[in-house]
Scaffold this motif. Structure first.
Motif, PDB file in Angstrom:
ATOM      1  N   MET A   1       0.850  -1.173   0.000  1.00 55.48           N
ATOM      2  CA  MET A   1       0.000   0.000   0.000  1.00 55.48           C
ATOM      3  C   MET A   1       0.897   1.238   0.000  1.00 55.48           C
ATOM      4  N   THR A   2       0.361   2.330  -0.545  1.00 59.06           N
ATOM      5  CA  THR A   2       1.120   3.583  -0.495  1.00 59.06           C
ATOM      6  C   THR A   2       1.285   4.004   0.964  1.00 59.06           C
ATOM      7  N   ALA A   3       2.334   4.743   1.244  1.00 52.75           N
ATOM      8  CA  ALA A   3       2.622   5.152   2.625  1.00 52.75           C
ATOM      9  C   ALA A   3       1.472   5.963   3.217  1.00 52.75           C
ATOM     10  N   ILE A   4       0.907   6.880   2.434  1.00 54.55           N
ATOM     11  CA  ILE A   4      -0.132   7.754   2.993  1.00 54.55           C
ATOM     12  C   ILE A   4      -1.480   7.059   3.134  1.00 54.55           C
ATOM     13  N   ASP A   5      -1.667   5.918   2.482  1.00 54.51           N
ATOM     14  CA  ASP A   5      -2.932   5.179   2.563  1.00 54.51           C
ATOM     15  C   ASP A   5      -2.848   3.969   3.489  1.00 54.51           C
ATOM     16  N   THR A   6      -1.739   3.815   4.180  1.00 53.09           N
ATOM     17  CA  THR A   6      -1.493   2.616   4.981  1.00 53.09           C
ATOM     18  C   THR A   6      -2.258   2.638   6.299  1.00 53.09           C
ATOM     19  N   ASP A   7      -2.783   1.495   6.678  1.00 58.57           N
ATOM     20  CA  ASP A   7      -3.412   1.296   7.980  1.00 58.57           C
ATOM     21  C   ASP A   7      -2.288   1.086   9.002  1.00 58.57           C
ATOM     22  N   VAL A   8      -2.097   2.059   9.870  1.00 58.11           N
ATOM     23  CA  VAL A   8      -0.971   2.016  10.802  1.00 58.11           C
ATOM     24  C   VAL A   8      -1.078   0.835  11.761  1.00 58.11           C
ATOM     25  N   ASN A   9      -2.283   0.386  12.089  1.00 57.47           N
ATOM     26  CA  ASN A   9      -2.415  -0.796  12.959  1.00 57.47           C
ATOM     27  C   ASN A   9      -1.847  -2.042  12.284  1.00 57.47           C
ATOM     28  N   ALA A  10      -2.023  -2.146  10.967  1.00 56.97           N
ATOM     29  CA  ALA A  10      -1.427  -3.268  10.227  1.00 56.97           C
ATOM     30  C   ALA A  10       0.092  -3.177  10.260  1.00 56.97           C
ATOM     31  N   VAL A  11       0.604  -1.960  10.205  1.00 50.79           N
ATOM     32  CA  VAL A  11       2.058  -1.758  10.266  1.00 50.79           C
ATOM     33  C   VAL A  11       2.595  -2.186  11.629  1.00 50.79           C
ATOM     34  N   LYS A  12       1.849  -1.885  12.685  1.00 55.18           N
ATOM     35  CA  LYS A  12       2.281  -2.297  14.025  1.00 55.18           C
ATOM     36  C   LYS A  12       2.395  -3.817  14.103  1.00 55.18           C
ATOM     37  N   ARG A  13       1.441  -4.517  13.504  1.00 56.18           N
ATOM     38  CA  ARG A  13       1.505  -5.990  13.497  1.00 56.18           C
ATOM     39  C   ARG A  13       2.724  -6.469  12.699  1.00 56.18           C
ATOM     40  N   MET A  14       3.010  -5.782  11.590  1.00 57.74           N
ATOM     41  CA  MET A  14       4.169  -6.147  10.774  1.00 57.74           C
ATOM     42  C   MET A  14       5.462  -5.945  11.557  1.00 57.74           C
ATOM     43  N   PHE A  15       5.562  -4.847  12.282  1.00 57.46           N
ATOM     44  CA  PHE A  15       6.748  -4.600  13.096  1.00 57.46           C
ATOM     45  C   PHE A  15       6.858  -5.624  14.227  1.00 57.46           C
ATOM     46  N   GLU A  16       5.730  -6.073  14.764  1.00 50.30           N
ATOM     47  CA  GLU A  16       5.759  -7.113  15.795  1.00 50.30           C
ATOM     48  C   GLU A  16       6.469  -8.361  15.275  1.00 50.30           C
ATOM     49  N   VAL A  17       6.185  -8.722  14.022  1.00 49.44           N
ATOM     50  CA  VAL A  17       6.784  -9.924  13.434  1.00 49.44           C
ATOM     51  C   VAL A  17       8.211  -9.657  12.952  1.00 49.44           C
ATOM     52  N   ASN A  18       8.393  -8.597  12.160  1.00 51.53           N
ATOM     53  CA  ASN A  18       9.669  -8.377  11.468  1.00 51.53           C
ATOM     54  C   ASN A  18      10.762  -7.753  12.323  1.00 51.53           C
ATOM     55  N   VAL A  19      10.395  -7.033  13.370  1.00 50.72           N
ATOM     56  CA  VAL A  19      11.395  -6.347  14.191  1.00 50.72           C
ATOM     57  C   VAL A  19      11.363  -6.831  15.642  1.00 50.72           C
ATOM     58  N   PHE A  20      10.214  -6.700  16.287  1.00 50.39           N
ATOM     59  CA  PHE A  20      10.152  -7.013  17.715  1.00 50.39           C
ATOM     60  C   PHE A  20      10.278  -8.509  17.981  1.00 50.39           C
ATOM     61  N   GLY A  21       9.833  -9.346  17.047  1.00 46.52           N
ATOM     62  CA  GLY A  21      10.005 -10.795  17.198  1.00 46.52           C
ATOM     63  C   GLY A  21      11.475 -11.176  17.296  1.00 46.52           C
ATOM     64  N   PRO A  22      12.315 -10.771  16.323  1.00 44.90           N
ATOM     65  CA  PRO A  22      13.743 -11.071  16.448  1.00 44.90           C
ATOM     66  C   PRO A  22      14.387 -10.459  17.691  1.00 44.90           C
ATOM     67  N   MET A  23      13.952  -9.249  18.051  1.00 41.44           N
ATOM     68  CA  MET A  23      14.510  -8.622  19.260  1.00 41.44           C
ATOM     69  C   MET A  23      14.188  -9.450  20.507  1.00 41.44           C
ATOM     70  N   GLN A  24      12.954  -9.935  20.593  1.00 39.78           N
ATOM     71  CA  GLN A  24      12.564 -10.746  21.744  1.00 39.78           C
ATOM     72  C   GLN A  24      13.326 -12.064  21.782  1.00 39.78           C
ATOM     73  N   MET A  25      13.523 -12.670  20.608  1.00 40.44           N
ATOM     74  CA  MET A  25      14.290 -13.925  20.557  1.00 40.44           C
ATOM     75  C   MET A  25      15.697 -13.714  21.113  1.00 40.44           C
ATOM     76  N   VAL A  26      16.348 -12.630  20.682  1.00 38.70           N
ATOM     77  CA  VAL A  26      17.703 -12.345  21.163  1.00 38.70           C
ATOM     78  C   VAL A  26      17.682 -12.068  22.663  1.00 38.70           C
ATOM     79  N   HIS A  27      16.715 -11.295  23.097  1.00 37.18           N
ATOM     80  CA  HIS A  27      16.622 -10.962  24.521  1.00 37.18           C
ATOM     81  C   HIS A  27      16.490 -12.228  25.378  1.00 37.18           C
ATOM     82  N   HIS A  28      15.633 -13.140  24.960  1.00 33.05           N
ATOM     83  CA  HIS A  28      15.364 -14.338  25.769  1.00 33.05           C
ATOM     84  C   HIS A  28      16.438 -15.429  25.637  1.00 33.05           C
ATOM     85  N   PHE A  29      17.132 -15.469  24.504  1.00 33.42           N
ATOM     86  CA  PHE A  29      18.081 -16.563  24.272  1.00 33.42           C
ATOM     87  C   PHE A  29      19.542 -16.123  24.253  1.00 33.42           C
TER      88      PHE A  29
END
Length: 196
Positions: A1-29
């Motif tokens: 989707m274009t940046a200005i038409d993006t649903d920010v809640n969907a972006v938060k879910r994407m960051f949960e998987v693509n960024v915060f998921g790896p960060m949590q794995m490193v933190h815990h392991f």
């Protein structure tokens, strides 16, 4: 989707998987990784390097992962833990399957590109086999001195070359033309003229 038409809640879910998921794995392991002198392999993307149209959110999540990995690599080096950032090109996966019915929202500034947008989300890109990709990533990860940034997958060669040797905004020229952004500009100017 274009940046200005993006649903920010969907972006938060994407960051949960693509960024915060790896960060949590490193933190815990991290204790186990340090004790094993192990390796952390983060799956990045050419989207985190180039401003690929309709991918601002995905691109941002991968760019965040790239930079997190860069710092993590430095911070884990005293413990002999390797950190590899895989810069992935297009790989034959189901990632595009959820996008095939996506349309630009009503009233979008990009409405002049509605047909092109639909073609884009329904495209069948040239990809690297997921099995070839996995084999390349695993063999690189098992090396005693793996590359810090490992580029693999369709289109990574040319993108890596241009990213290293061309000016930073070369992508603007390519994507402006390839995604027909002049059509949006002309429609915007015509609309502005009509409203004055």
């Amino acid at each position: 989707m274009t940046a200005i038409d993006t649903d920010v809640n969907a972006v938060k879910r994407m960051f949960e998987v693509n960024v915060f998921g790896p960060m949590q794995m490193v933190h815990h392991f991290h204790d186990m990784l340090i004790q094993a002198s192990g390796a952390i392999v983060n799956i990045g993307s050419i989207g985190g390097v180039v401003p690929y149209m309709y991918g601002a959110s995905y691109n941002a999540s991968k760019a965040a992962l790239h930079h997190y990995s860069n710092t993590l690599r430095l911070e884990m080096s005293p413990f002999n833990v390797k950190v590899i950032t895989v810069i992935s090109g297009e790989v034959g996966t189901n990632i595009l399957k959820n996008d095939v019915h996506r349309k630009l929202p009503e009233g979008s500034y990009y409405s002049p590109l509605a047909a092109e947008f639909e073609d884009h989300v329904q495209r069948t890109p040239q990809t690297t086999s997921r099995f070839e990709y996995a084999s390349n990533v695993v063999s690189q990860s098992l090396r005693s001195s793996p590359a810090a940034w490992f580029w693999t997958g369709s289109a990574t060669g040319i993108i890596r070359f241009l990213d290293m040797f061309a000016w930073r905004t070369i992508w603007d020229f390519f994507f402006y033309r390839d995604f027909n952004l002049n059509k949006v500009k002309e429609a915007h100017l015509a609309n502005a003229k009509k409203n004055t």
